[in-house]
Design a protein around this motif. Structure first.
Motif, mmCIF file in Angstrom:
data_model
loop_
_atom_site.group_PDB
_atom_site.id
_atom_site.type_symbol
_atom_site.label_atom_id
_atom_site.label_comp_id
_atom_site.label_asym_id
_atom_site.label_seq_id
_atom_site.Cartn_x
_atom_site.Cartn_y
_atom_site.Cartn_z
ATOM 1 N N SER A 228 29.031 29.499 36.904
ATOM 2 C CA SER A 228 29.575 30.213 38.061
ATOM 3 C C SER A 228 28.673 31.368 38.474
ATOM 4 C CB SER A 228 30.990 30.726 37.748
ATOM 5 O OG SER A 228 30.967 31.844 36.874
ATOM 6 N N LYS A 229 28.072 32.047 37.503
ATOM 7 C CA LYS A 229 27.140 33.141 37.828
ATOM 8 C C LYS A 229 25.940 32.607 38.584
ATOM 9 C CE LYS A 229 27.079 34.663 33.532
ATOM 10 N NZ LYS A 229 26.740 35.480 32.343
ATOM 11 N N GLU A 230 25.490 31.447 38.170
ATOM 12 C CA GLU A 230 24.366 30.805 38.861
ATOM 13 C C GLU A 230 24.735 30.468 40.304
ATOM 14 O OE1 GLU A 230 22.271 26.430 38.638
ATOM 15 O OE2 GLU A 230 22.726 27.431 36.736
ATOM 16 N N LEU A 231 25.945 29.938 40.497
ATOM 17 C CA LEU A 231 26.391 29.573 41.842
ATOM 18 C C LEU A 231 26.591 30.802 42.726
ATOM 19 C CD1 LEU A 231 28.995 26.776 40.951
ATOM 20 C CD2 LEU A 231 26.714 26.463 41.958
ATOM 21 N N LEU A 232 27.115 31.881 42.156
ATOM 22 C CA LEU A 232 27.324 33.104 42.930
ATOM 23 C C LEU A 232 25.997 33.732 43.343
ATOM 24 C CD1 LEU A 232 30.254 34.685 40.875
ATOM 25 C CD2 LEU A 232 30.389 33.911 43.253
ATOM 26 N N MET A 257 39.386 34.486 33.508
ATOM 27 C CA MET A 257 38.422 33.985 32.524
ATOM 28 C C MET A 257 37.067 34.681 32.696
ATOM 29 S SD MET A 257 39.878 31.797 30.531
ATOM 30 C CE MET A 257 41.219 32.979 30.628
ATOM 31 N N PHE A 258 36.669 34.896 33.921
ATOM 32 C CA PHE A 258 35.378 35.546 34.203
ATOM 33 C C PHE A 258 35.380 36.981 33.686
ATOM 34 C CE2 PHE A 258 31.984 37.551 36.486
ATOM 35 C CZ PHE A 258 31.080 36.550 36.799
ATOM 36 N N LYS A 259 36.461 37.717 33.963
ATOM 37 C CA LYS A 259 36.542 39.108 33.525
ATOM 38 C C LYS A 259 36.604 39.210 32.006
ATOM 39 C CE LYS A 259 38.910 43.490 34.239
ATOM 40 N NZ LYS A 259 40.001 44.211 34.946
ATOM 41 N N LYS A 260 37.315 38.278 31.390
ATOM 42 C CA LYS A 260 37.394 38.275 29.930
ATOM 43 C C LYS A 260 36.014 38.092 29.315
ATOM 44 C CE LYS A 260 39.683 35.906 26.076
ATOM 45 N NZ LYS A 260 40.620 34.808 25.701
ATOM 46 N N SER A 261 35.189 37.285 29.959
ATOM 47 C CA SER A 261 33.849 37.003 29.443
ATOM 48 C C SER A 261 32.841 38.088 29.799
ATOM 49 C CB SER A 261 33.361 35.656 29.983
ATOM 50 O OG SER A 261 32.016 35.421 29.651
ATOM 51 N N ILE A 264 33.834 42.204 34.092
ATOM 52 C CA ILE A 264 34.096 42.495 35.507
ATOM 53 C C ILE A 264 34.597 41.217 36.164
ATOM 54 C CG2 ILE A 264 32.419 44.369 35.733
ATOM 55 C CD1 ILE A 264 30.466 42.391 36.946
ATOM 56 N N THR A 265 35.237 41.347 37.310
ATOM 57 C CA THR A 265 35.724 40.175 38.025
ATOM 58 C C THR A 265 34.560 39.493 38.739
ATOM 59 O OG1 THR A 265 36.151 41.353 40.089
ATOM 60 C CG2 THR A 265 37.909 41.365 38.428
ATOM 61 N N PRO A 266 34.724 38.219 39.123
ATOM 62 C CA PRO A 266 33.656 37.559 39.887
ATOM 63 C C PRO A 266 33.382 38.241 41.222
ATOM 64 C CG PRO A 266 35.624 36.176 39.748
ATOM 65 C CD PRO A 266 35.815 37.292 38.786
ATOM 66 N N SER A 267 34.416 38.833 41.821
ATOM 67 C CA SER A 267 34.202 39.561 43.081
ATOM 68 C C SER A 267 33.315 40.773 42.851
ATOM 69 C CB SER A 267 35.542 39.986 43.685
ATOM 70 O OG SER A 267 36.336 38.873 44.020
ATOM 71 N N GLN A 268 33.561 41.504 41.745
ATOM 72 C CA GLN A 268 32.719 42.656 41.410
ATOM 73 C C GLN A 268 31.295 42.217 41.073
ATOM 74 O OE1 GLN A 268 35.261 44.103 38.257
ATOM 75 N NE2 GLN A 268 36.025 45.807 39.513
ATOM 76 N N PHE A 269 31.189 41.100 40.368
ATOM 77 C CA PHE A 269 29.864 40.548 40.054
ATOM 78 C C PHE A 269 29.139 40.196 41.340
ATOM 79 C CE2 PHE A 269 27.083 36.913 39.340
ATOM 80 C CZ PHE A 269 26.333 37.314 38.230
#
Length: 277
Positions: A228-232, A257-261, A264-269
């Protein structure tokens, strides 16, 4: 064992003592350290005593000493001796909810105090490279040595897993991981994987956790979060689109799941990393 990703290693010093002739090495030693020590026996034989237990030692064995634990070692003076040592400390470092947490009471990352490595040649080579890096002290050697130490621990863990499991079992774990990569955009089930590797779901789950340190679901979610980080970053996609593409039930579950890992949230990322806000 604690996940290696959460372990921060600090090397105090390293040493290499190898002799071609017998009787050149101080054959007897007894002491107590205030840090951890890892000893690899690359030649010789003798005895090792710790916690009121005595062990026979020989070439290819690892000795793991914890802080404040008295120990003694005696090598046979009629046999050429050789040892590699790393003196180190460590702590658990985790990043959750935007905060760093330090745990200096973690379980020792290497297991039992005496371990015999059957196929030790690659481990000895990795150990020697680490010690050489430390002794040469080229610019950035401390960072390089710490990275090499992490790799050495991985090698030791993998060797131990191969010894404790059949080679066929290790191949089945690798097959599961390969299947996860091939189906990163889908949802997979334990019965599905069980059929793939011809193991019962319970035994498969236990074997996978023992080998990787993660449950099957945790590992698959980790692969999905990395993807997901790659896609973002590269795909210029919205969080909802990424969640759908990776097969998450909904955007909110994906965000949890993203924040747990990542802390930060995917939106913040997406804002901080992708758009630099």
């Amino acid at each position: 064992m604690n996940n290696l990703k959460d372990v921060f290693l600090h090397i105090h010093y390293c040493n290499s003592r190898k002799f071609k002739e017998p009787g050149q090495f101080n054959a007897k030693m007894a002491r107590t350290l205030n840090h951890h020590e890892l000893i690899f026996i690359c030649n010789g034989k003798g005895s090792f005593k710790i916690r009121n237990k005595q062990y026979s030692i020989k070439k290819g064995m690892l000795l793991i000493i914890s802080p404040d634990v008295p120990y003694s070692i005696e090598l046979d003076s009629t046999v050429p001796a050789g040892v590699l040592t790393i003196h180190f400390s460590f702590a658990g470092i985790t990043f959750n909810d935007g905060k760093w947490n330090v745990n200096d009471n973690m379980q020792a990352p290497l297991g039992q105090p005496v371990q015999e490595i059957k196929e030790y040649y690659h481990i000895e080579e990795q150990f020697q490279k680490l010690v050489d890096c430390w002794n040469e002290k080229l610019p950035g050697y401390e960072f390089s040595a710490r990275t090499m130490f992490q790799q050495l621990i991985i090698e030791i863990m993998q060797s131990r897993n191969k010894q404790s499991q059949s080679y066929g079992t290790s191949l089945k774990v690798e097959k599961i991981i390969q299947y996860m990569h091939q189906n990163i955009n889908a949802r997979i089930t334990l019965p599905e994987l069980s059929k793939l590797v011809h193991m019962t779901p319970a035994y498969m789950s236990r074997t996978f956790k023992d080998t990787t340190g993660y449950t099957i679901i945790e590992y698959f979610n980790k692969l999905k979060i990395d993807k997901s980080k790659e896609l973002l970053i590269e795909g210029n996609k919205k969080v909802k689109e990424v969640a759908q593409e990776l097969g998450f039930a909904d955007e909110f579950y994906f965000s949890r799941m993203f924040k747990k890992s990542e802390g930060i949230t995917p939106s913040q990322f997406n804002s901080r990393i992708v758009h630099g806000i």
